[in-house]
Scaffold this motif. Structure first.
Motif, PDB file in Angstrom:
ATOM      1  N   HIS A 192     -41.448   3.220  41.318  1.00  0.00           N
ATOM      2  CA  HIS A 192     -40.085   3.397  41.808  1.00  0.00           C
ATOM      3  C   HIS A 192     -39.480   2.092  42.329  1.00  0.00           C
ATOM      4  O   HIS A 192     -38.270   2.003  42.511  1.00  0.00           O
ATOM      5  N   LEU A 193     -40.300   1.089  42.585  1.00  0.00           N
ATOM      6  CA  LEU A 193     -39.794  -0.184  43.105  1.00  0.00           C
ATOM      7  C   LEU A 193     -39.182  -1.056  42.019  1.00  0.00           C
ATOM      8  O   LEU A 193     -38.583  -2.079  42.308  1.00  0.00           O
ATOM      9  N   GLU A 194     -39.337  -0.671  40.763  1.00  0.00           N
ATOM     10  CA  GLU A 194     -38.797  -1.422  39.632  1.00  0.00           C
ATOM     11  C   GLU A 194     -39.277  -2.880  39.649  1.00  0.00           C
ATOM     12  O   GLU A 194     -38.499  -3.816  39.513  1.00  0.00           O
ATOM     13  N   LEU A 195     -40.561  -3.058  39.827  1.00  0.00           N
ATOM     14  CA  LEU A 195     -41.160  -4.384  39.825  1.00  0.00           C
ATOM     15  C   LEU A 195     -41.372  -4.865  38.396  1.00  0.00           C
ATOM     16  O   LEU A 195     -41.448  -4.064  37.469  1.00  0.00           O
ATOM     17  N   VAL A 196     -41.461  -6.166  38.221  1.00  0.00           N
ATOM     18  CA  VAL A 196     -41.758  -6.735  36.912  1.00  0.00           C
ATOM     19  C   VAL A 196     -43.084  -7.477  36.999  1.00  0.00           C
ATOM     20  O   VAL A 196     -43.507  -7.905  38.062  1.00  0.00           O
ATOM     21  N   THR A 197     -43.708  -7.656  35.850  1.00  0.00           N
ATOM     22  CA  THR A 197     -44.961  -8.399  35.825  1.00  0.00           C
ATOM     23  C   THR A 197     -44.671  -9.889  35.980  1.00  0.00           C
ATOM     24  O   THR A 197     -43.548 -10.352  35.773  1.00  0.00           O
ATOM     25  N   ARG A 198     -45.677 -10.635  36.322  1.00  0.00           N
ATOM     26  CA  ARG A 198     -45.534 -12.083  36.448  1.00  0.00           C
ATOM     27  C   ARG A 198     -45.144 -12.680  35.098  1.00  0.00           C
ATOM     28  O   ARG A 198     -44.333 -13.597  35.019  1.00  0.00           O
ATOM     29  N   GLU A 199     -45.705 -12.130  34.026  1.00  0.00           N
ATOM     30  CA  GLU A 199     -45.387 -12.607  32.678  1.00  0.00           C
ATOM     31  C   GLU A 199     -43.906 -12.408  32.363  1.00  0.00           C
ATOM     32  O   GLU A 199     -43.234 -13.315  31.865  1.00  0.00           O
ATOM     33  N   GLU A 200     -43.384 -11.218  32.672  1.00  0.00           N
ATOM     34  CA  GLU A 200     -41.958 -10.944  32.444  1.00  0.00           C
ATOM     35  C   GLU A 200     -41.086 -11.889  33.273  1.00  0.00           C
ATOM     36  O   GLU A 200     -40.068 -12.394  32.793  1.00  0.00           O
ATOM     37  N   PHE A 201     -41.485 -12.119  34.510  1.00  0.00           N
ATOM     38  CA  PHE A 201     -40.737 -13.019  35.390  1.00  0.00           C
ATOM     39  C   PHE A 201     -40.726 -14.436  34.819  1.00  0.00           C
ATOM     40  O   PHE A 201     -39.681 -15.091  34.787  1.00  0.00           O
ATOM     41  N   ASP A 202     -41.889 -14.912  34.378  1.00  0.00           N
ATOM     42  CA  ASP A 202     -41.981 -16.260  33.815  1.00  0.00           C
ATOM     43  C   ASP A 202     -41.130 -16.409  32.556  1.00  0.00           C
ATOM     44  O   ASP A 202     -40.475 -17.427  32.354  1.00  0.00           O
ATOM     45  N   VAL A 203     -41.133 -15.394  31.704  1.00  0.00           N
ATOM     46  CA  VAL A 203     -40.324 -15.429  30.482  1.00  0.00           C
ATOM     47  C   VAL A 203     -38.846 -15.528  30.849  1.00  0.00           C
ATOM     48  O   VAL A 203     -38.102 -16.341  30.289  1.00  0.00           O
ATOM     49  N   GLN A 204     -38.416 -14.717  31.801  1.00  0.00           N
ATOM     50  CA  GLN A 204     -37.009 -14.743  32.198  1.00  0.00           C
ATOM     51  C   GLN A 204     -36.640 -16.066  32.867  1.00  0.00           C
ATOM     52  O   GLN A 204     -35.511 -16.552  32.716  1.00  0.00           O
ATOM     53  N   THR A 205     -37.562 -16.679  33.583  1.00  0.00           N
ATOM     54  CA  THR A 205     -37.326 -17.989  34.186  1.00  0.00           C
ATOM     55  C   THR A 205     -37.103 -19.036  33.097  1.00  0.00           C
ATOM     56  O   THR A 205     -36.204 -19.879  33.209  1.00  0.00           O
ATOM     57  N   GLN A 206     -37.886 -18.969  32.035  1.00  0.00           N
ATOM     58  CA  GLN A 206     -37.721 -19.903  30.917  1.00  0.00           C
ATOM     59  C   GLN A 206     -36.392 -19.677  30.213  1.00  0.00           C
ATOM     60  O   GLN A 206     -35.695 -20.636  29.855  1.00  0.00           O
ATOM     61  N   VAL A 207     -36.024 -18.420  30.008  1.00  0.00           N
ATOM     62  CA  VAL A 207     -34.741 -18.104  29.376  1.00  0.00           C
ATOM     63  C   VAL A 207     -33.604 -18.647  30.222  1.00  0.00           C
ATOM     64  O   VAL A 207     -32.659 -19.258  29.705  1.00  0.00           O
ATOM     65  N   LEU A 208     -33.687 -18.461  31.518  1.00  0.00           N
ATOM     66  CA  LEU A 208     -32.654 -18.955  32.424  1.00  0.00           C
ATOM     67  C   LEU A 208     -32.562 -20.474  32.379  1.00  0.00           C
ATOM     68  O   LEU A 208     -31.456 -21.036  32.346  1.00  0.00           O
ATOM     69  N   ALA A 209     -33.688 -21.163  32.347  1.00  0.00           N
ATOM     70  CA  ALA A 209     -33.679 -22.628  32.283  1.00  0.00           C
ATOM     71  C   ALA A 209     -33.010 -23.109  30.996  1.00  0.00           C
ATOM     72  O   ALA A 209     -32.199 -24.053  31.020  1.00  0.00           O
ATOM     73  N   ARG A 210     -33.334 -22.465  29.856  1.00  0.00           N
ATOM     74  CA  ARG A 210     -32.697 -22.851  28.586  1.00  0.00           C
ATOM     75  C   ARG A 210     -31.192 -22.562  28.614  1.00  0.00           C
ATOM     76  O   ARG A 210     -30.392 -23.365  28.142  1.00  0.00           O
ATOM     77  N   THR A 211     -30.837 -21.440  29.207  1.00  0.00           N
ATOM     78  CA  THR A 211     -29.419 -21.080  29.295  1.00  0.00           C
ATOM     79  C   THR A 211     -28.664 -22.070  30.164  1.00  0.00           C
ATOM     80  O   THR A 211     -27.562 -22.507  29.809  1.00  0.00           O
ATOM     81  N   ARG A 212     -29.240 -22.451  31.280  1.00  0.00           N
ATOM     82  CA  ARG A 212     -28.596 -23.439  32.152  1.00  0.00           C
ATOM     83  C   ARG A 212     -28.404 -24.764  31.433  1.00  0.00           C
ATOM     84  O   ARG A 212     -27.349 -25.396  31.545  1.00  0.00           O
ATOM     85  N   ALA A 213     -29.434 -25.194  30.716  1.00  0.00           N
ATOM     86  CA  ALA A 213     -29.334 -26.462  29.979  1.00  0.00           C
ATOM     87  C   ALA A 213     -28.220 -26.383  28.937  1.00  0.00           C
ATOM     88  O   ALA A 213     -27.431 -27.326  28.781  1.00  0.00           O
ATOM     89  N   ARG A 214     -28.137 -25.262  28.242  1.00  0.00           N
ATOM     90  CA  ARG A 214     -27.094 -25.091  27.220  1.00  0.00           C
ATOM     91  C   ARG A 214     -25.704 -25.066  27.859  1.00  0.00           C
ATOM     92  O   ARG A 214     -24.766 -25.676  27.333  1.00  0.00           O
ATOM     93  N   VAL A 215     -25.551 -24.394  28.976  1.00  0.00           N
ATOM     94  CA  VAL A 215     -24.264 -24.353  29.678  1.00  0.00           C
ATOM     95  C   VAL A 215     -23.864 -25.765  30.116  1.00  0.00           C
ATOM     96  O   VAL A 215     -22.701 -26.158  29.974  1.00  0.00           O
ATOM     97  N   GLU A 216     -24.813 -26.524  30.623  1.00  0.00           N
ATOM     98  CA  GLU A 216     -24.511 -27.904  31.034  1.00  0.00           C
ATOM     99  C   GLU A 216     -24.048 -28.738  29.840  1.00  0.00           C
ATOM    100  O   GLU A 216     -23.096 -29.516  29.948  1.00  0.00           O
ATOM    101  N   GLU A 217     -24.725 -28.578  28.689  1.00  0.00           N
ATOM    102  CA  GLU A 217     -24.312 -29.293  27.473  1.00  0.00           C
ATOM    103  C   GLU A 217     -22.884 -28.908  27.080  1.00  0.00           C
ATOM    104  O   GLU A 217     -22.066 -29.772  26.755  1.00  0.00           O
TER     105      GLU A 217
END
Length: 85
Positions: free
Chosen positions: A43-68
């Motif tokens: 019920h806490l809607e937690l994510v796995t560490r793997e899911e968190f790491d994947v989303q962190t990488q996606v966010l980093a790529r998205t930020r880099a693209r937005v900056e470009e």
């Protein structure tokens, strides 16, 4: 979400708090504690560490693209020919 081992460790600690005279109830308590903990964690809607790491990488790529893109827009607005990487 918290792993099965983590839940088992918590359950073991809870069961160890039960007085020894209730040893027969340990098995039932262990199953009940495990079910209650697992249900509560779902019920806490937690994510796995793997899911968190994947989303962190996606966010980093998205930020880099937005900056470009922001840089390119600024260059276009200033009338500067875009530089290709």
């Amino acid at each position: 979400m918290t792993g099965r081992q983590d839940i088992d460790q918590i359950v073991h600690r809870l069961v160890s708090l039960v007085p020894p005279g209730l040893a027969d109830a340990h098995k039932d308590m262990r199953a009940n504690f495990r079910d209650i903990l697992a249900q509560g964690l779902r019920h806490l809607e937690l994510v796995t560490r793997e899911e968190f790491d994947v989303q962190t990488q996606v966010l980093a790529r998205t930020r880099a693209r937005v900056e470009e893109l922001e840089k390119r827009v600024a260059e276009l607005e200033a009338g500067v020919p875009p530089q290709r990487a």
